[in-house]
Design an enzyme around this catalytic site. Structure first.
Site, short mmCIF file in Angstrom:
data_model
loop_
_atom_site.label_atom_id
_atom_site.label_comp_id
_atom_site.label_asym_id
_atom_site.label_seq_id
_atom_site.Cartn_x
_atom_site.Cartn_y
_atom_site.Cartn_z
CB CYS A 144 10.87 11.79 -33.15
SG CYS A 144 12.02 13.09 -32.60
CB CYS A 147 14.41 10.94 -32.30
SG CYS A 147 13.29 12.02 -31.40
CG ASP A 148 14.04 7.79 -34.79
OD1 ASP A 148 14.89 7.63 -33.90
OD2 ASP A 148 12.83 7.55 -34.64
#
Ligand code: NAP
Length: 352
Positions: A144, A147-148
């Site tokens: 992701c 997300c990261d």
């Protein structure tokens, strides 16, 4: 085994959607019962956040929080309002009659008036041992980018994205904000992605494409230092240096246990036909989080739909005159409603 009263509300799942639904339902005195699932090769209770390290984009955590700790806190908050929890999967359901029937993987079948399905989706992985190891240790393998991608470890690095669909295009384009270069690795000579998204990626000067290329290993002990790849046209093997890899080869919603009991989309996600509602094609059955959302797939949106599902379930139960189900005596309440009572006592305390 004696037949017990139907449960008022059963929530299936243990990610942000499920725990948020549980918090709202418990505070509304619906006495929810959560089936949080059991660890398996593909998924552990807590869902995809259990495979995430720093979560920096969930509001309310200015310093960031580790994914597993975040899920523990969600769960603790549900427990605070006496949510009952069973550490088992639901193996099958029968929504053709009311009350609905649910079959846990080990325990006895039981009934429920309303159900919230929040079983999430799992990212598809390449299936390489080092990929799994470095994903779990926070060593630079992720599924992701949103997300990261902004984590310090990925800044000004060469990053690899694997896949040829819209997700891969989106992730590669997004990562160019942080990376010095993004290498898009696709196993064929044309993308599956929509033309507009593929064109956008191809026009980005920071993105380089390796066509007809498969990843055969992820290199690095504690952190990713590169990939071993193979050109499937020439058979040639080589190494690509990079400081992180984002696997974007699709997701699989966890809906197999539902059979044909509720309508799914073409891609296997639960269909919620009314805009801004979580009700499925079966009145009384609601869906929240990644199991019904192939588009946003964020913890915050999952939590939002979990809240919506609990509120809708509460209203639906009231409309059906089912809000005031006969109280289960306290000593019976201390037992799970399944055959798992002896091994898996219902828990109203923190995980541990
Ligand atoms: P997808 O469309 O199924 O694409 C998956 C990609 O991964 C394909 O290119 C596939 O290769 C590749 N792949 C699959 N297994 C692989 C393996 N084992 N090794 C190497 N490559 C592998 O999945 P997605 O990109 O996640 O998209 C899912 C859905 O969400 C789509 O409907 C998409 O349009 C939608 N979506 C939309 C947006 C947007 O509109 N903003 C953004 C993201 C996703 P092949 O092509 O060779 O099969």
């Amino acid at each position: 085994m004696t037949q017990k009263s139907p449960e008022r509300l059963v929530i299936i799942g243990s990610g942000p959607a499920a725990w948020t639904a549980a918090i709202y339902a418990a505070r509304a005195d619906l006495d929810p019962l959560v089936f949080e699932g059991e660890p398996s090769r593909n998924m552990i209770p807590g869902g995809q956040l259990m495979y995430t390290t720093d979560v920096e984009n969930y509001p309310g955590f200015p310093e960031g929080i580790m994914g597993p700790e975040m899920m523990e806190r969600f769960r603790d908050q549900a427990c605070r309002f006496d949510t009952r929890i069973v550490g088992e999967d639901i193996a099958s359901v029968d929504f053709s009659r009311k009350p609905f029937r649910l079959n846990p993987s080990y325990g006895a079948e039981f009934e429920a008036h309303a159900v919230v399905i929040a079983t999430g989706a799992r990212a598809n992985w390449l299936g390489l041992p080092n990929e799994e190891r470095l994903a779990q240790s926070g060593g630079g393998v992720s599924a992701c980018a949103v997300c990261d991608g902004a984590l310090p470890m990925f800044r000004n690095e060469t990053l690899a994205v694997v896949g040829g669909g819209d997700s891969a295009m989106e992730e590669a384009t997004y990562l160019t904000k942080f990376a010095s270069e993004v290498i898009l690795i696709h196993r064929r000579d044309e993308f599956r992605a929509s033309k507009i998204m593929a064109d956008r990626a191809l026009a980005n000067p920071k993105i380089r494409v390796l066509w007809n290329t498969e990843v055969t290993d992820v290199l690095g002990d504690d952190a990713v230092v590169g990939l071993e790849v193979r050109n499937n046209q020439t058979g040639e093997t080589s190494e690509v240096a990079c400081g992180g890899v984002f696997v974007a080869i699709g997701h699989t919603p966890n809906t197999a246990f539902l059979g044909d009991e509720v309508e799914l989309t073409e891609s296997g996600y639960i269909r919620t036909p009314t805009p801004w509602r979580t009700v499925t094609t079966v009145p009384g059955v609601f869906a929240a989080g990644d199991v019904m959302d192939s588009y946003y797939r964020q913890a915050i949106t999952a939590a939002g739909t979990g809240c919506m599902a609990a509120l809708e379930a509460e209203r639906w139960l009231a409309e059906e005159g089912l809000s005031e189900v006969a109280e289960v005596p306290v000593d019976e309440k201390a037992e799970a409603p399944t055959g798992a009572e002896e091994d898996e006592p219902v828990e109203a305390a923190a995980r541990g």
